[in-house]
Design a protein around this motif. Structure first.
Motif, PDB file in Angstrom:
ATOM      1  N   UNK A  78       0.823  -1.208   0.000  1.00 42.68           N
ATOM      2  CA  UNK A  78       0.000   0.000   0.000  1.00 42.68           C
ATOM      3  C   UNK A  78       0.862   1.264   0.000  1.00 42.68           C
ATOM      4  N   UNK A  79       1.961   1.217   0.730  1.00 41.49           N
ATOM      5  CA  UNK A  79       2.776   2.411   0.886  1.00 41.49           C
ATOM      6  C   UNK A  79       3.490   2.844  -0.371  1.00 41.49           C
ATOM      7  N   UNK A  89      -0.752   7.708   9.472  1.00 42.04           N
ATOM      8  CA  UNK A  89       0.166   6.850  10.216  1.00 42.04           C
ATOM      9  C   UNK A  89      -0.195   6.867  11.700  1.00 42.04           C
ATOM     10  N   UNK A  90       0.070   5.761  12.361  1.00 40.61           N
ATOM     11  CA  UNK A  90      -0.206   5.652  13.783  1.00 40.61           C
ATOM     12  C   UNK A  90      -0.678   4.257  14.118  1.00 40.61           C
ATOM     13  N   UNK A  91      -1.480   4.147  15.144  1.00 43.20           N
ATOM     14  CA  UNK A  91      -1.984   2.845  15.573  1.00 43.20           C
ATOM     15  C   UNK A  91      -3.510   2.872  15.606  1.00 43.20           C
ATOM     16  N   UNK A  92      -4.116   2.030  16.416  1.00 49.36           N
ATOM     17  CA  UNK A  92      -5.583   1.939  16.441  1.00 49.36           C
ATOM     18  C   UNK A  92      -6.255   3.224  16.901  1.00 49.36           C
ATOM     19  N   UNK A 127       6.539   5.849   7.590  1.00 51.21           N
ATOM     20  CA  UNK A 127       6.574   7.163   6.941  1.00 51.21           C
ATOM     21  C   UNK A 127       7.722   7.225   5.948  1.00 51.21           C
ATOM     22  N   UNK A 128       8.879   6.742   6.359  1.00 50.88           N
ATOM     23  CA  UNK A 128      10.039   6.730   5.466  1.00 50.88           C
ATOM     24  C   UNK A 128       9.760   5.901   4.218  1.00 50.88           C
ATOM     25  N   UNK A 252      13.076  13.310   9.554  1.00 52.32           N
ATOM     26  CA  UNK A 252      12.543  12.508   8.456  1.00 52.32           C
ATOM     27  C   UNK A 252      11.778  13.367   7.461  1.00 52.32           C
ATOM     28  N   UNK A 253      11.036  14.332   7.966  1.00 47.70           N
ATOM     29  CA  UNK A 253      10.216  15.169   7.093  1.00 47.70           C
ATOM     30  C   UNK A 253      11.022  16.237   6.360  1.00 47.70           C
TER      31      UNK A 253
END
Length: 345
Positions: A78-79, A89-92, A127-128, A252-253
């Protein structure tokens, strides 16, 4: 004389038999080693060619996507999908944010690259992966910032297993990672998916609404209501820093300076909000301040803070538990995200 000659003959035959036996074992060991090496290289070559998780590392042109599977591995496919110009991005705690609804509100095709029970270490890797597979600059990156992003530990340890090798920039690490039992298990399913062309494809945008699978009943079950109202740890326990996740995300950004960044502090039920003046409140303020400072110094960056006392956080029927909200709140957060992205154009 003859007696001496006779007695030496059995020893010679014994030595010859032993040498022949050792030679046979040595030959067997060499054959076994060669066979094992050939099998290992063959398996590795097959895994590389089949590309079980659609990383794009194979020289072959294969069917797009992967079969339905967990988001930790499906995110590799998907990425790198060029159709998606924005990502979550993240978790539940941000899982209910809908790519479809966000696209309708912003015009940006979104993909959900969340990993349940993950923290900043996994999030930064994803993200990377996403950013380095963009042919054009991403139009939006949304990062769910919960307590785990407030850690002072520079290692940012992860609690659950995660396939870091799958997203590695080191090709050798990726190849070694392919030599895993779970990858071997995936071979047959991958072959069926690729060869028949009829196997179900995992949802490309990664969205999974878990609300229908979770029971409610806070208004009818006193025990559940009592559990929801119990206060718990809040703020991440880090009041003064350092905040390595902030530094790592900012670094990173830098490679995506033209990409709008949304820093989202997801809501929690009111019982998890810290008591003013407490150590938890200090930790909450410290982490919020660190991400607010990042939003202030990086262009095209907005902090959306839903982790504050507001009426929606007092309604028990809008939560599954103290840190997981329902669809009505998700939709309100999406409105805020759309407004923030519009303001940054």
């Amino acid at each position: 004389m003859s007696s001496s000659t006779s007695s030496s003959e059995p020893a010679g035959r014994t030595d010859g038999t032993q040498a022949a036996s050792e030679a046979r074992w040595a030959g067997f060991a060499r054959a076994f080693a060669v066979t094992a090496l050939a099998a290992l290289l063959g398996t590795l070559t097959l895994a590389w060619m089949l590309d079980p998780y659609d990383t794009g590392n194979t020289p072959l042109s294969l069917r797009d996507g992967v079969r339905p599977q967990g988001p930790r591995t499906a995110a590799a496919s998907r990425g790198r999908d060029p159709a998606f110009q924005g990502a979550i991005f993240g978790n539940s705690h941000v899982q209910l944010l809908s790519p479809e609804r966000l696209q309708a509100a912003t015009g940006i095709p979104f993909v959900s690259l969340i990993a349940p029970a993950s923290g900043p270490k996994e999030g930064l890797v994803l993200i990377d992966w996403y950013l380095r597979h963009r042919r054009e600059p991403a139009r939006a990156v949304i990062v769910g910032i919960d307590d785990l992003w407030c850690t002072a530990d520079p290692a940012m340890p992860n609690a659950k297993p995660f396939p870091f090798w799958l997203y590695s920039r080191d090709r050798a690490e990726y190849l070694v990672g392919l030599l895993r039992f779970d990858v071997l298990e995936e071979f047959q399913r991958r072959i069926v998916y690729l060869v028949t062309g009829r196997g179900e494809r995992a949802r490309p945008d990664g969205y999974w609404d878990y609300e229908p699978n979770i029971g409610m009943g806070y208004d009818r079950d006193p025990a559940k209501r009592m559990e929801l109202e119990q206060p718990g740890p809040s703020g991440g326990g880090n009041a003064s820093g350092p905040f390595p996740a902030v530094q790592a995300l900012e670094a990173l950004m830098q490679a995506a300076a033209d990409t709008p960044l949304i820093l989202l502090r997801p809501p929690v039920y009111r019982s998890l909000l810290p008591v003013p003046g407490s150590a938890e409140a200090a930790a909450e303020a410290g982490c919020r301040g660190a991400f607010a400072a990042l939003a202030a110094r990086r262009p095209l960056t907005t902090l959306i803070d839903w982790r504050r006392d507001r009426p929606e956080l007092h309604d028990p029927n809008q939560f599954f538990d103290r840190s997981h909200y329902r669809q009505p709140i998700a939709r309100l957060i999406e409105v805020d995200i759309a407004a923030a992205l519009k303001a940054m154009r």
